[in-house]
Design an enzyme around this catalytic site. Structure first.
Site, mmCIF file in Angstrom:
data_model
loop_
_atom_site.group_PDB
_atom_site.id
_atom_site.type_symbol
_atom_site.label_atom_id
_atom_site.label_comp_id
_atom_site.label_asym_id
_atom_site.label_seq_id
_atom_site.Cartn_x
_atom_site.Cartn_y
_atom_site.Cartn_z
ATOM 1 N N THR A 155 19.021 70.445 53.410
ATOM 2 C CA THR A 155 18.125 69.708 52.530
ATOM 3 C C THR A 155 16.986 69.040 53.281
ATOM 4 O OG1 THR A 155 19.842 69.296 50.916
ATOM 5 C CG2 THR A 155 18.052 67.733 50.962
ATOM 6 N N THR A 211 23.858 68.594 55.338
ATOM 7 C CA THR A 211 24.900 67.572 55.435
ATOM 8 C C THR A 211 26.310 68.129 55.232
ATOM 9 O OG1 THR A 211 24.648 67.033 53.104
ATOM 10 C CG2 THR A 211 23.369 65.729 54.673
ATOM 11 N N ASP A 212 26.425 69.269 54.544
ATOM 12 C CA ASP A 212 27.759 69.789 54.207
ATOM 13 C C ASP A 212 28.680 69.867 55.418
ATOM 14 O OD1 ASP A 212 26.636 70.319 51.648
ATOM 15 O OD2 ASP A 212 28.103 71.918 51.375
ATOM 16 N N LYS A 257 31.769 63.372 56.163
ATOM 17 C CA LYS A 257 31.050 63.244 54.903
ATOM 18 C C LYS A 257 32.056 62.905 53.821
ATOM 19 C CE LYS A 257 27.839 65.531 51.770
ATOM 20 N NZ LYS A 257 26.896 66.612 51.510
HETATM 21 N N1 LIG Z 1 24.234 72.196 51.075
HETATM 22 C C1 LIG Z 1 23.259 71.542 51.933
HETATM 23 C C2 LIG Z 1 23.262 70.091 51.677
HETATM 24 C C3 LIG Z 1 22.384 69.265 52.532
HETATM 25 O O1 LIG Z 1 21.621 69.737 53.326
HETATM 26 O O2 LIG Z 1 22.449 68.065 52.395
HETATM 27 C C4 LIG Z 1 23.571 71.850 53.373
HETATM 28 O O3 LIG Z 1 24.528 71.366 53.883
HETATM 29 O O4 LIG Z 1 22.863 72.549 54.004
#
Ligand SMILES: N[C@@H](CC(=O)O)C(=O)O
Ligand SMILES: N[C@@H](CC(=O)O)C(=O)O
Lengths: 418, 418
Positions: free
Chosen positions: A91, A166-167, A243
């Site tokens: 993201t 973040t995943d 997370k």
């Molecule tokens: N699904 C995304 C979520 C994010 O970037 O926050 C990822 O982990 O790449």
């Protein structure tokens, strides 16, 4: 309208004035992107009519005139530390990218600086686009490649920032914590809300990460929002962070440890909350092999221990079990555990996540220890998994059995922290 | 010495004055158990010497003179509600039991009342020993048997208390939440510290549970310490609660929901914090089949989707995936997911635990939905697992696919709670 100086440019802004073909509401539309004050995506069609879409109605941007930012060249400022930003996707890097796969590849230092101009007051930014993937698609192979790139960058930069989805950011941070022994900061940063949303945490997280990357930290950390307001970020040890929320901006939390530090926003003043490896204490070193045949199994009532045999028969020699409570599985697992332990490393962690494994309290636990299972102490299951991948990649089974119990990168705290 | 009125009797107290043979420090000792003021276990040997052991040094009590409590018979008090206590084992029931397997089977109402006399001021206690097992050994079979016993007990009691090991108490509570539709309280209670330790939470939890069991609650709940002090317990919805710490007394937390209520100690005054099913609104009903071939799989970077095929080929038709972030797995899982979804129910939950699954944000998520995977909303992975066992045990695949998305026992909150 959202102030321009503030953060990343939304998709609508980014494409403003350009001719595009898009897919939305099941149809194809073609036209010029209009300025929008509502956050919607407004297209002036050839027939003169305007048509507006909500973000989520926009399925795909099929074609767009070539995007040329014409950004002013960055001038290196005397006295500021050099920091390399390595982008991996997620993201925080997403603009139009996850719909077109195109625009984000323009990931230059100039572009980042034009989007978060305050960065240039903290450090001289150098940028590298390594991947543009959602982090759910990260693989151990990527961790190895990433570690190598960070290793190289650390040779001529004061710190490295890795922008990341973040995943699985905490998996990657743990992987690099084991693979890299670093005297300088390696800072993972992501965003829970994409930069085209007013509530985006992308810019603030990046600024705090830049601050962390110029600080006296000799380890791999994660820097993310510390609260749901835009008031501070927390710096977490890469092997103690997780997370813990699907969408909150303060989703990342240190588990069984205090965060290393807190960076206030917008002052960017740093407060240290816990111990850290200081600079210069460790030489830069890369130990980058990982064994892929390691598995994490979450136990639940009724789960058959056949699953251990299944992986064992496929050549797996590393097992992390997410047991219940203090680190238990049911008694009917003991025989299989004993067999698997003969030539494998089996580590017990707890699905409670918080607290420490202790298998000396109950019969079930003592049986587990007698079978040869090793207590994972206060390690997160995910961290134990990656540690085992790293240990089995670089050491013998016997060495791995010894080392898994000892803290290599701060992943085991001597006493349990709440 | 620990006040007698306070809680359960320690092993040392329980055996005081008795002749025993024990195994400790690798040897066998025989003698008379002496009164102890330190919490140690002191034996007067036949040669006249005393020998003391720490709790953990005592491996096994091999023989003990028959134990006869000679407790006064309980008199039923007019005006007090009848509550049934069903014991299943775990720390809350442990005295000498997990070493000898013998003493705890003396689980009568008289015994409980003599240990926690305050109970008799709250309700008329009726007791039943169903199991004496550590809860890591609970199986879906046990949930069914337990549900049947509770169902029976609810017919002539105002409430039922189930004493249970903490390791899998939330699994059992979720199971009974689906299997039982109840107009009366069904209260799970456990202890994190065994009753022979001064810091034991057994007695206070049991008293608060008894209070809850006489309240206006028509559902299955868990009642445990709400803080690390002995000041209040929390009443959690059985399908929204999780053990989040290996050892803290306040390990149980409501996730994605507020606790239903708070019971202060020692006043036992109740404060309601959230909605509850009220009495009388639902008729007592038992739907007690469970499909065993349902599996929970925790995803991590590099995990191959072969694991889905493995279970599918063994006849599994229920899958709960603990994905990353908003509910993701890597793109290379999609093909397998699509195949498995053809004749199975696949539910996506998040290993973040807190927050809600939403697969409409990222490409990976949309692919997952298109493959036929169902979003688990804000359900805990463990709860989704048990819900699926229950749905597939009692309904068709098609019905299960519909019902899994809808709240059956309060397991899905309409909006996400923090
Ligand atoms: N699904 C995304 C979520 C994010 O970037 O926050 C990822 O982990 O790449
Ligand atoms: N291992 C025990 C722990 C406890 O009772 O608290 C059990 O779950 O039965």
């Amino acid at each position: 309208m959202r102030p321009k100086s503030w953060g990343w440019i939304s998709m609508s802004e980014r494409l403003e004035g350009k001719r595009v073909r898009i897919k939305a509401k099941g149809k194809i539309f073609e036209g010029i992107v209009m300025p929008s004050f509502t956050g919607n995506f407004v297209l002036k069609l050839d027939n003169g009519y305007n048509v507006g879409f909500k973000e989520y109605e926009l399925l795909e941007v099929l074609e767009v005139e070539p995007f040329e930012p014409h950004l002013p060249e960055l001038v290196k400022r005397e006295g500021l530390p050099d920091v390399k930003i390595i982008s991996t996707g997620g993201t925080i890097a997403s603009k139009v990218d996850y719909r077109t796969g195109a625009v984000t590849s323009q990931f230059t230092a100039e572009e980042i600086a034009s989007e978060v101009p305050e960065l240039t007051e903290i450090c001289n930014v150098d940028a590298e686009l390594l991947y543009n993937i959602l982090s759910e698609n990260m693989k151990p192979e990527n961790w190895i490649e990433l570690a190598r790139h960070v290793y190289k960058a650390l040779k001529d930069h004061e710190g490295v920032i890795i922008t990341h989805g973040t995943d699985t950011m905490h998996f990657s941070a743990a992987a690099l914590s084991f693979m890299l022994s670093t005297p300088k900061p390696v800072v993972f940063v992501g965003a829970q809300r994409s930069s085209d949303r007013p509530s985006s945490d992308a810019a603030m997280n990046l600024l705090c990460a830049a601050k962390a990357a110029t600080e006296d930290i000799g380890e791999v950390v994660v820097c993310m929002h510390g609260s749901t307001s835009d008031d501070y970020c927390l710096v977490h040890r890469g092997v103690k962070v997780r997370k813990n929320h699907t969408s909150r901006r303060d989703a990342f939390q240190s588990v069984n440890a205090k965060p290393i530090g807190r960076i206030d926003y917008p002052s960017l003043s740093v407060e240290w909350l816990s111990w850290r490896y200081r600079r210069g204490e460790r030489e830069l070193k890369l130990t980058d092999r990982l064994e892929r045949k390691v598995v994490l199994i979450k136990f639940f009532p009724g789960l058959s221990s056949d699953i251990l045999e299944y992986y064992h028969s496929k050549g797996y020699r590393g097992f992390v079990i997410e047991g219940t409570g203090l680190g238990h599985v049911s008694t009917d697992w003991i025989d299989t555990l004993r067999r698997v332990c003969e030539d494998s490393v089996v580590v017990m962690t707890s699905q409670c996540l918080w607290g420490r494994v202790c298998d000396r309290v109950y019969d079930t636990g003592r049986d587990i220890l007698r079978a040869g299972v090793i207590e994972g102490e206060d390690m997160l299951p995910e961290v134990a998994l990656i540690k085992l991948m790293w240990l089995l990649g670089n050491y013998s089974i016997e060495e791995a059995k010894e080392m898994v119990k000892k803290s290599v990168a701060g992943e085991i705290e001597p006493t349990t922290q709440y």
